[in-house]
Design a protein around this motif. Structure first.
Motif, PDB file in Angstrom:
ATOM      1  N   VAL A   1       5.021   0.408  -2.412  1.00  0.00           N
ATOM      2  CA  VAL A   1       5.228   0.900  -3.671  1.00  0.00           C
ATOM      3  C   VAL A   1       3.938   1.572  -4.307  1.00  0.00           C
ATOM      4  O   VAL A   1       3.943   2.576  -5.032  1.00  0.00           O
ATOM      5  N   MET A   2       2.799   0.985  -4.061  1.00  0.00           N
ATOM      6  CA  MET A   2       1.349   1.452  -4.531  1.00  0.00           C
ATOM      7  C   MET A   2       0.800   2.822  -3.468  1.00  0.00           C
ATOM      8  O   MET A   2       0.431   3.823  -4.064  1.00  0.00           O
ATOM      9  N   GLY A   3       1.470   2.480  -2.283  1.00  0.00           N
ATOM     10  CA  GLY A   3       0.704   3.861  -1.337  1.00  0.00           C
ATOM     11  C   GLY A   3      -0.427   3.242  -0.481  1.00  0.00           C
ATOM     12  O   GLY A   3      -1.113   4.168  -0.067  1.00  0.00           O
ATOM     13  N   TRP A   4      -0.829   1.910  -0.419  1.00  0.00           N
ATOM     14  CA  TRP A   4      -2.001   1.637   0.293  1.00  0.00           C
ATOM     15  C   TRP A   4      -1.506   1.738   1.738  1.00  0.00           C
ATOM     16  O   TRP A   4      -0.235   1.978   2.172  1.00  0.00           O
TER      17      TRP A   4
ATOM     18  N   VAL B   1      13.427  -2.388  -4.355  1.00  0.00           N
ATOM     19  CA  VAL B   1      13.915  -1.069  -5.051  1.00  0.00           C
ATOM     20  C   VAL B   1      12.813  -0.666  -5.925  1.00  0.00           C
ATOM     21  O   VAL B   1      12.406  -1.507  -6.987  1.00  0.00           O
ATOM     22  N   CYS B   2      12.237   0.372  -5.944  1.00  0.00           N
ATOM     23  CA  CYS B   2      11.237   0.935  -6.972  1.00  0.00           C
ATOM     24  C   CYS B   2      12.140   1.863  -7.939  1.00  0.00           C
ATOM     25  O   CYS B   2      12.687   2.478  -7.516  1.00  0.00           O
TER      26      CYS B   2
ATOM     27  N   ASP C   1      -8.668  14.015   1.268  1.00  0.00           N
ATOM     28  CA  ASP C   1      -7.482  14.834   1.696  1.00  0.00           C
ATOM     29  C   ASP C   1      -7.125  15.910   0.883  1.00  0.00           C
ATOM     30  O   ASP C   1      -7.067  15.462  -0.329  1.00  0.00           O
ATOM     31  N   PRO C   2      -7.218  17.058   1.630  1.00  0.00           N
ATOM     32  CA  PRO C   2      -6.676  18.228   0.515  1.00  0.00           C
ATOM     33  C   PRO C   2      -5.357  17.961  -0.235  1.00  0.00           C
ATOM     34  O   PRO C   2      -5.190  18.970  -1.186  1.00  0.00           O
ATOM     35  N   ASP C   3      -4.465  17.360   0.293  1.00  0.00           N
ATOM     36  CA  ASP C   3      -3.304  17.081  -0.082  1.00  0.00           C
ATOM     37  C   ASP C   3      -3.250  16.125  -1.465  1.00  0.00           C
ATOM     38  O   ASP C   3      -2.132  15.879  -2.107  1.00  0.00           O
ATOM     39  N   PHE C   4      -4.372  15.472  -1.562  1.00  0.00           N
ATOM     40  CA  PHE C   4      -4.390  14.358  -2.503  1.00  0.00           C
ATOM     41  C   PHE C   4      -4.404  14.899  -3.936  1.00  0.00           C
ATOM     42  O   PHE C   4      -4.869  15.823  -4.362  1.00  0.00           O
ATOM     43  N   ASP C   5      -3.363  14.614  -4.755  1.00  0.00           N
ATOM     44  CA  ASP C   5      -3.112  14.831  -6.313  1.00  0.00           C
ATOM     45  C   ASP C   5      -3.012  13.660  -6.892  1.00  0.00           C
ATOM     46  O   ASP C   5      -2.072  12.781  -6.682  1.00  0.00           O
ATOM     47  N   PRO C   6      -3.944  13.426  -7.914  1.00  0.00           N
ATOM     48  CA  PRO C   6      -4.122  12.228  -8.334  1.00  0.00           C
ATOM     49  C   PRO C   6      -2.908  11.746  -9.509  1.00  0.00           C
ATOM     50  O   PRO C   6      -2.307  10.616  -9.840  1.00  0.00           O
ATOM     51  N   GLU C   7      -2.128  12.966  -9.706  1.00  0.00           N
ATOM     52  CA  GLU C   7      -1.000  12.938 -10.660  1.00  0.00           C
ATOM     53  C   GLU C   7       0.258  12.484  -9.981  1.00  0.00           C
ATOM     54  O   GLU C   7       1.360  12.404 -10.771  1.00  0.00           O
ATOM     55  N   ALA C   8       0.339  12.836  -8.540  1.00  0.00           N
ATOM     56  CA  ALA C   8       1.519  12.681  -7.984  1.00  0.00           C
ATOM     57  C   ALA C   8       2.034  11.365  -7.728  1.00  0.00           C
ATOM     58  O   ALA C   8       1.439  10.345  -7.500  1.00  0.00           O
ATOM     59  N   PHE C   9       3.321  11.098  -7.735  1.00  0.00           N
ATOM     60  CA  PHE C   9       4.165  10.003  -7.625  1.00  0.00           C
ATOM     61  C   PHE C   9       5.733  10.393  -7.396  1.00  0.00           C
ATOM     62  O   PHE C   9       6.232  10.917  -8.453  1.00  0.00           O
ATOM     63  N   SER C  10       6.237   9.727  -6.396  1.00  0.00           N
ATOM     64  CA  SER C  10       7.685  10.247  -6.134  1.00  0.00           C
ATOM     65  C   SER C  10       8.402   8.693  -5.982  1.00  0.00           C
ATOM     66  O   SER C  10       8.166   7.915  -4.911  1.00  0.00           O
ATOM     67  N   VAL C  11       9.287   8.330  -6.867  1.00  0.00           N
ATOM     68  CA  VAL C  11      10.177   7.230  -6.675  1.00  0.00           C
ATOM     69  C   VAL C  11      11.239   7.280  -5.334  1.00  0.00           C
ATOM     70  O   VAL C  11      11.362   6.323  -4.569  1.00  0.00           O
ATOM     71  N   GLU C  12      11.481   8.427  -5.181  1.00  0.00           N
ATOM     72  CA  GLU C  12      12.456   8.728  -3.829  1.00  0.00           C
ATOM     73  C   GLU C  12      11.438   8.303  -2.773  1.00  0.00           C
ATOM     74  O   GLU C  12      12.194   7.887  -1.658  1.00  0.00           O
ATOM     75  N   GLU C  13      10.375   8.752  -2.477  1.00  0.00           N
ATOM     76  CA  GLU C  13       9.558   8.633  -1.256  1.00  0.00           C
ATOM     77  C   GLU C  13       9.394   7.343  -1.154  1.00  0.00           C
ATOM     78  O   GLU C  13       9.208   7.035  -0.013  1.00  0.00           O
TER      79      GLU C  13
ATOM     80  N   LEU D   1      10.702   2.084   1.624  1.00  0.00           N
ATOM     81  CA  LEU D   1      11.234   0.415   1.461  1.00  0.00           C
ATOM     82  C   LEU D   1      12.515   0.265   2.371  1.00  0.00           C
ATOM     83  O   LEU D   1      12.602  -0.654   3.134  1.00  0.00           O
ATOM     84  N   ARG D   2      13.294   1.371   2.347  1.00  0.00           N
ATOM     85  CA  ARG D   2      14.377   1.113   2.990  1.00  0.00           C
ATOM     86  C   ARG D   2      14.164   1.210   4.583  1.00  0.00           C
ATOM     87  O   ARG D   2      14.917   0.499   5.334  1.00  0.00           O
ATOM     88  N   ALA D   3      13.118   1.971   4.892  1.00  0.00           N
ATOM     89  CA  ALA D   3      12.746   1.846   6.478  1.00  0.00           C
ATOM     90  C   ALA D   3      11.990   0.693   6.827  1.00  0.00           C
ATOM     91  O   ALA D   3      12.233   0.149   7.870  1.00  0.00           O
ATOM     92  N   MET D   4      11.300   0.023   5.759  1.00  0.00           N
ATOM     93  CA  MET D   4      10.466  -1.039   6.268  1.00  0.00           C
ATOM     94  C   MET D   4      11.693  -2.483   5.928  1.00  0.00           C
ATOM     95  O   MET D   4      11.289  -3.257   6.869  1.00  0.00           O
ATOM     96  N   PHE D   5      12.592  -2.393   5.363  1.00  0.00           N
ATOM     97  CA  PHE D   5      13.379  -3.566   5.056  1.00  0.00           C
ATOM     98  C   PHE D   5      14.763  -3.137   5.430  1.00  0.00           C
ATOM     99  O   PHE D   5      15.726  -2.702   4.609  1.00  0.00           O
TER     100      PHE D   5
END
Length: 206
Positions: free
Chosen positions: A48-51, A133-134, A175-187, A192-196
């Motif tokens: 959920v955090m993205g680590w 679920v997030c 990373d040039p794609d890093f956006d500090p404001e970006a977050f997607s619940v769907e992603e 999570l579905r792939a992990m669990f």
């Protein structure tokens, strides 16, 4: 009056995790089974955090510390007691027993990304909802190895100043794609579905 031997109602824990010291705040809200062990919760937090799960971690509840057994961090104290408890042997419901209970999660002992995990709600179990679920969140997780929260803030300040002497070096590292404001619940939920595979995840009996 319910039968004497009736099972307690199944519930869902709604948790909020926030990266301590982050300004503006970086946080996630998600739901898990109270039966999930701390090892499973670690996996959820990484997702959920993205680590990237490339560093050591531990949970802290009052004076108790929980992690996976490791030759690097499981030496006993001077009295022969282990410094860390095995996180696989403890479930969320044992540490967060009522709403507003909280504990800490430390990821990467070098950078020391401290998180506060709060039990916001204890909800009736909805069998139609796949757990974990997030459900919401704000802002991107900092890049790994960016020096902890203070290093991350310094990096943002440098990148906001095109004239800074370290701007080019920092821009090249990031990373040039890093956006500090970006977050997607769907992603996050795809991850999570792939992990669990099981609706409640591994190590998490219904």
């Amino acid at each position: 009056m319910p039968p004497r031997h009736s099972k307690p109602p199944r519930t869902t824990c709604q948790l909020r995790v926030a990266l301590k010291g982050a300004r503006p705040p970086i946080w996630r809200r998600f739901q898990v089974s109270p039966a999930m062990d701390l090892s499973g919760l670690h996996d959820v937090l990484q997702a959920v955090m993205g680590w990237h799960d490339s560093h050591l971690h531990m949970f802290i509840k009052r004076r108790r510390r929980f992690t996976l057994p490791s030759p690097w961090i499981d030496d006993p104290d001077p009295f022969g007691k282990p410094l860390f408890l095995d996180e696989r042997k403890y479930r969320i419901a044992e540490l967060l027993t009522r709403e507003k209970d909280w504990m800490e999660y430390d990821y990467d002992f070098g950078d020391s990304w401290y998180h506060r995990i709060t039990l916001q709600k204890i909800l009736p179990r909805d069998p139609a909802v796949r757990l974990p679920v997030c459900i919401s969140g704000k802002r991107a997780c900092p890049p790994e190895d960016s020096g902890g929260i203070w290093g991350f803030h310094e990096m943002q300040a440098i990148l906001a100043d095109l004239e800074h002497e370290e701007y080019e070096e920092m821009a090249e590292w990031l990373d040039p794609d890093f956006d500090p404001e970006a977050f997607s619940v769907e992603e996050v939920n795809v991850t999570l579905r792939a992990m669990f595979g099981h609706p409640l995840g591994p190590n998490c009996p219904d």
